[in-house]
Design an enzyme around this catalytic site. Structure first.
Site, PDB file in Angstrom:
ATOM      1  CB  SER A  93      -0.870   0.031   1.254  1.00  0.00           C
ATOM      2  OG  SER A  93      -1.444   1.316   1.442  1.00  0.00           O
ATOM      3  CE1 TYR A 106      -4.663  -2.253   4.983  1.00  0.00           C
ATOM      4  CE2 TYR A 106      -3.284  -0.308   4.684  1.00  0.00           C
ATOM      5  CZ  TYR A 106      -4.091  -1.304   4.156  1.00  0.00           C
ATOM      6  OH  TYR A 106      -4.310  -1.353   2.793  1.00  0.00           O
TER       7      TYR A 106
HETATM    8  P1  NAD Z   1     -11.862  -5.690  -0.179  1.00  0.00           P
HETATM    9  O1  NAD Z   1     -12.281  -5.634   1.247  1.00  0.00           O
HETATM   10  O2  NAD Z   1     -12.781  -5.159  -1.236  1.00  0.00           O
HETATM   11  O3  NAD Z   1     -11.451  -7.193  -0.569  1.00  0.00           O
HETATM   12  C1  NAD Z   1     -10.651  -7.984   0.263  1.00  0.00           C
HETATM   13  C2  NAD Z   1     -10.994  -9.447   0.042  1.00  0.00           C
HETATM   14  O4  NAD Z   1     -10.148 -10.214   0.916  1.00  0.00           O
HETATM   15  C3  NAD Z   1     -12.445  -9.811   0.388  1.00  0.00           C
HETATM   16  O5  NAD Z   1     -13.012 -10.577  -0.660  1.00  0.00           O
HETATM   17  C4  NAD Z   1     -12.314 -10.638   1.665  1.00  0.00           C
HETATM   18  O6  NAD Z   1     -13.311 -11.647   1.809  1.00  0.00           O
HETATM   19  C5  NAD Z   1     -10.937 -11.240   1.501  1.00  0.00           C
HETATM   20  N1  NAD Z   1     -10.348 -11.649   2.778  1.00  0.00           N
HETATM   21  C6  NAD Z   1     -10.327 -10.960   3.953  1.00  0.00           C
HETATM   22  N2  NAD Z   1      -9.761 -11.693   4.917  1.00  0.00           N
HETATM   23  C7  NAD Z   1      -9.413 -12.880   4.341  1.00  0.00           C
HETATM   24  C8  NAD Z   1      -8.806 -14.069   4.827  1.00  0.00           C
HETATM   25  N3  NAD Z   1      -8.422 -14.199   6.109  1.00  0.00           N
HETATM   26  N4  NAD Z   1      -8.607 -15.085   3.967  1.00  0.00           N
HETATM   27  C9  NAD Z   1      -8.984 -14.976   2.670  1.00  0.00           C
HETATM   28  N5  NAD Z   1      -9.578 -13.887   2.157  1.00  0.00           N
HETATM   29  C10 NAD Z   1      -9.787 -12.849   2.985  1.00  0.00           C
HETATM   30  O7  NAD Z   1     -10.432  -4.924  -0.219  1.00  0.00           O
HETATM   31  P2  NAD Z   1      -9.676  -4.131  -1.384  1.00  0.00           P
HETATM   32  O8  NAD Z   1      -9.913  -2.689  -1.143  1.00  0.00           O
HETATM   33  O9  NAD Z   1      -9.930  -4.722  -2.723  1.00  0.00           O
HETATM   34  O10 NAD Z   1      -8.166  -4.424  -0.949  1.00  0.00           O
HETATM   35  C11 NAD Z   1      -7.412  -5.478  -1.503  1.00  0.00           C
HETATM   36  C12 NAD Z   1      -5.971  -5.309  -1.059  1.00  0.00           C
HETATM   37  O11 NAD Z   1      -5.487  -4.019  -1.465  1.00  0.00           O
HETATM   38  C13 NAD Z   1      -5.779  -5.372   0.458  1.00  0.00           C
HETATM   39  O12 NAD Z   1      -4.564  -6.030   0.757  1.00  0.00           O
HETATM   40  C14 NAD Z   1      -5.683  -3.893   0.840  1.00  0.00           C
HETATM   41  O13 NAD Z   1      -4.977  -3.706   2.039  1.00  0.00           O
HETATM   42  C15 NAD Z   1      -4.938  -3.340  -0.355  1.00  0.00           C
HETATM   43  N6  NAD Z   1      -5.085  -1.899  -0.567  1.00  0.00           N
HETATM   44  C16 NAD Z   1      -6.312  -1.348  -0.752  1.00  0.00           C
HETATM   45  C17 NAD Z   1      -6.422   0.033  -0.961  1.00  0.00           C
HETATM   46  C18 NAD Z   1      -7.761   0.691  -1.148  1.00  0.00           C
HETATM   47  O14 NAD Z   1      -7.828   1.927  -1.130  1.00  0.00           O
HETATM   48  N7  NAD Z   1      -8.843  -0.059  -1.355  1.00  0.00           N
HETATM   49  C19 NAD Z   1      -5.262   0.826  -0.973  1.00  0.00           C
HETATM   50  C20 NAD Z   1      -4.021   0.218  -0.796  1.00  0.00           C
HETATM   51  C21 NAD Z   1      -3.940  -1.152  -0.591  1.00  0.00           C
END
Ligand code: NAD
Length: 254
Positions: A139, A153
């Protein structure tokens, strides 16, 4: 483009957000995709929408990760791409002054231990095949500090970045590439819900983004597809930032 024709790809957290957009992109580029997600109801739904395979997986649990990777090998005989993307950002992970040790540990387990477990499980298969691409989701907060802290985080994503760099360097001559992707703030349902209710909180963040907007999940997916493909053949151990210029900025345009 069909850069991923017949490649076998695992996407953890592929049922939602960035993972789901990457599933769509990988399939459109010809990959055979496995969605490994905790939320099996949503995983089955997206898998059937895009012709993928869903496997219920808890990425924080070694037995669950090993069983999932075993199933993929039994079914396809190889793993070409691992997108280790599942992550959580729960509200009880906040300032260090208020975050409990339980909340701290839960985030470390799902965001960082999971990347260790998933890399550990796929690497022997990729090393035996002398090829593979691993992409771990970090991130922008692994690179920038935020006064609106989510302390565990941030620490977990810093760990993902360091682990990725080390694996990339260790295996650089083996045919296996390991890169991190660092999204900026992305327009996922979570972010929309958070900021739709509070435009002031959104504005506090938008002022730091040179492009003046949040990113889309499909824009991250496009970068992941590049890293997964042979177009990125000279890239390993990198931190690939997809952030609208956020980490490069001092004063942003008006
Ligand atoms: P999201 O919440 O839309 O999707 C995350 C998915 O991970 C979900 O389908 C959930 O069921 C699954 N998950 C959660 N815990 C789990 C576990 N223990 N085992 C298996 N699956 C699990 O999130 P997103 O926004 O698409 O984020 C995806 C990645 O990107 C994450 O690592 C997040 O930290 C990172 N990220 C997101 C952003 C943002 O702004 N959305 C920014 C930087 C990084």
């Amino acid at each position: 483009m069909r850069r991923l024709e017949d490649r076998v790809a695992i996407i953890t957290g592929g049922a939602s957000g960035i993972g789901k957009a990457t599933l769509e992109r990988f399939v459109s580029e010809g990959a055979k995709v496995v969605v490994a997600d905790f939320d099996i109801t949503s995983a089955l739904k997206v898998a059937s929408d895009f012709g993928a395979l869903a496997i219920e997986t808890d990425v924080a649990d070694p037995a669950s990760v090993d069983a999932m990777v075993g199933q993929v090998i039994d079914r396809f005989g190889r793993i070409d791409i691992a997108f280790n993307n599942a992550g959580i950002s729960p509200p009880d992970d906040d300032s260090i002054l208020d975050t409990s040790i339980d909340a701290y540990q839960r985030v470390q387990d799902v965001n960082l231990k999971s990347v260790f477990l998933c890399c550990k499980a796929v690497l022997p298969h990729m090393l035996a095949a002398k090829k593979g691409s691993i992409i771990n989701t970090a991130s922008f907060v692994a690179t920038l500090g935020a006064a609106t802290s989510q302390i565990s985080y941030t620490a977990s994503k810093g760990g993902v970045l360091a682990m990725t760099r080390e694996l990339g360097v260790q295996f650089a001559r083996s045919g296996v590439r390991v890169n991190a992707i660092s999204p900026g703030p992305i327009n996922t349902p979570l972010l929309q819900e958070l900021f739709a209710k509070d435009p002031e909180r959104a504005q506090r963040r938008l002022v730091h983004i040179p492009m003046g907007r949040f990113g889309e999940a499909s824009e991250v997916a496009a970068a992941v597809a590049f890293l997964a493909s042979d177009d990125a053949s000279f890239m390993t151990a990198s931190n690939f930032l997809v952030d609208g210029g956020l980490t490069g900025a001092y004063v942003t345009p008006l």
